[in-house]
Design an enzyme around this catalytic site. Structure first.
Site, PDB file in Angstrom:
ATOM      1  CG  PHE A   1      -1.458   1.278   1.679  1.00 58.42           C
ATOM      2  CD1 PHE A   1      -2.131   2.121   0.808  1.00 58.42           C
ATOM      3  CD2 PHE A   1      -1.281   1.680   2.996  1.00 58.42           C
ATOM      4  CE1 PHE A   1      -2.623   3.354   1.244  1.00 58.42           C
ATOM      5  CE2 PHE A   1      -1.768   2.893   3.444  1.00 58.42           C
ATOM      6  CZ  PHE A   1      -2.425   3.731   2.569  1.00 58.42           C
TER       7      PHE A   1
ATOM      8  CG  ASN B   1       8.623 -11.374  -0.203  1.00 59.90           C
ATOM      9  OD1 ASN B   1       7.799 -10.492   0.055  1.00 59.90           O
ATOM     10  ND2 ASN B   1       9.109 -12.193   0.706  1.00 59.90           N
TER      11      ASN B   1
ATOM     12  CB  SER C   1       7.588  -4.860   7.487  1.00 60.03           C
ATOM     13  OG  SER C   1       7.115  -5.444   8.694  1.00 60.03           O
TER      14      SER C   1
ATOM     15  CE  LYS D   1      30.669  -0.416   6.392  1.00 66.46           C
ATOM     16  NZ  LYS D   1      31.489  -1.237   5.475  1.00 66.46           N
TER      17      LYS D   1
ATOM     18  CB  ALA E   1       9.111   2.102   7.007  1.00 66.89           C
TER      19      ALA E   1
ATOM     20  CE1 TYR F   1       4.960  -4.196  11.576  1.00 64.13           C
ATOM     21  CE2 TYR F   1       3.652  -3.014  13.199  1.00 64.13           C
ATOM     22  CZ  TYR F   1       4.261  -3.064  11.958  1.00 64.13           C
ATOM     23  OH  TYR F   1       4.179  -1.980  11.114  1.00 64.13           O
TER      24      TYR F   1
ATOM     25  CE1 TYR G   1      25.788  -1.646   8.329  1.00 60.65           C
ATOM     26  CE2 TYR G   1      24.671  -2.621  10.228  1.00 60.65           C
ATOM     27  CZ  TYR G   1      25.408  -2.763   9.066  1.00 60.65           C
ATOM     28  OH  TYR G   1      25.788  -4.011   8.634  1.00 60.65           O
TER      29      TYR G   1
END
Length: 328
Positions: A12, A33, A76, A106, A115, A146, A160
């Site tokens: 969406f 996927n 997700s 990276k 998100a 979740y 990171y």
């Protein structure tokens, strides 16, 4: 031409982001996927010269040829029905998937926006929710798969940034709605509209006094776009602070659809948040952003979209590829 990778592109929100960045002159690489995404959401982009699509699971190693300037990680499951049916995949996309994409960013020296979600606040004890609130989350409850996937996602993203100096951004998304949502996915708006269109009574969990705050997709996309190009590295709430109880919202849907259904009540799911309202002071200050589309207008546009769906889509409860991933 700047190149951007958008994961969860057939979902969406991901599909709307593809539209926005193509409209802004980017070359967009979409990745999905199709566990919960739908090819139909990207049909209009199939022949576009500035769009390409890669079918891939982000929990597997990711290779992108050529330069990459930006990454938006939106892959997700996002609805309770989805992540309760595929809990391990939900955890993997938030952990392994995020790790893979941070590594890709990276390697490509790309800026990456992750998100996150208002669910990192759990069932909040602070209202409205500000970015400096740490949350009230049951790590071992059914919704924890979740919530904790997203909390880990934020942690590894900041690691990171601090350790590798990676250009990172984090958006905490509150309830968002609009065209291309999947009916019957367990979220409030498509659930209510699906029931109304099928002539069913509207199901409210608990006594309906719990609250939500709904942001129209165009406003959400605008906030995400501005955050990507800001200089702020910590999480930012993007959502609509106009709060409404679920019971009052159900009555709004009945009025909007002109149906005669009644509201029925069922037990509240475990750890279902009782209040959800973003404090968007930071977004206003940093991004000069706030939602512009009133709920009445946004709901009318969303209802027009749902009315246009076929009977098969009206009664379909999950994506056709969903069951293929249940046992993985």
């Amino acid at each position: 031409m700047k190149r951007i990778l958008i994961t969860g592109a057939a979902g969406f929100l991901g599909s709307h982001l593809c539209d926005r960045f193509i409209g802004e002159g980017f070359y967009v690489i979409g990745m999905d996927n199709f566990i919960t995404g739908d090819k139909k959401n990207l049909e209009h982009l199939q022949e576009h010269p500035n769009f390409e699509f890669i079918e891939h699971d982000v929990t597997e190693f990711i290779t992108i040829e050529g330069d990459l300037d930006y990454i938006l990680h939106f892959a997700s499951p996002a609805s309770p029905i989805d992540y309760l049916k595929i809990p391990i995949q939900t955890l993997k996309v938030g952990s392994l998937g995020t790790h893979n994409l941070l590594g890709l960013a990276k390697a490509k020296k790309a800026r990456i926006l992750i998100a996150s979600t208002s669910e990192v606040y759990g069932d909040p004890l602070v209202h409205p929710q500000r970015e400096d609130y740490y949350g009230n989350v049951n790590t071992i409850g059914p919704r924890g798969v979740y919530d904790e996937a997203k909390r880990f996602q934020e942690s590894i993203t900041m690691a990171y940034h601090r350790f590798h100096g990676l250009e990172t951004r984090i958006v905490r998304i509150f309830n968002t709605y609009g065209p291309r949502m999947r009916l019957n996915d367990g979220r409030v708006i498509p659930a209510f509209m699906g029931q109304a269109l099928r002539g069913e009574d509207l199901t409210v969990f608990g006594d309906g006094s719990q609250t939500r705050s709904f942001c129209y997709v165009d406003d959400q996309v605008e906030g995400i776009y501005r955050l990507l190009f800001s200089d702020y590295i910590e999480p930012v709430n993007i959502g609509n602070p106009h709060e409404i109880t679920i019971k009052d919202f159900a009555e709004e849907i009945i009025k909007l659809t002109g149906t005669s259904q009644k509201i029925i009540y069922k037990d509240l799911p475990v750890n279902d948040p009782l209040q959800r309202q973003p404090d968007i002071s930071l977004a206003k200050k940093l991004l000069n952003w706030q939602p512009k589309i009133e709920r009445e207008e946004g709901m009318r546009l969303t209802y027009d979209y749902f009315k246009s769906l076929s009977q098969d889509e009206l009664y379909k409860s999950e994506h056709k590829n969903f069951k293929n991933h249940i046992k993985k």
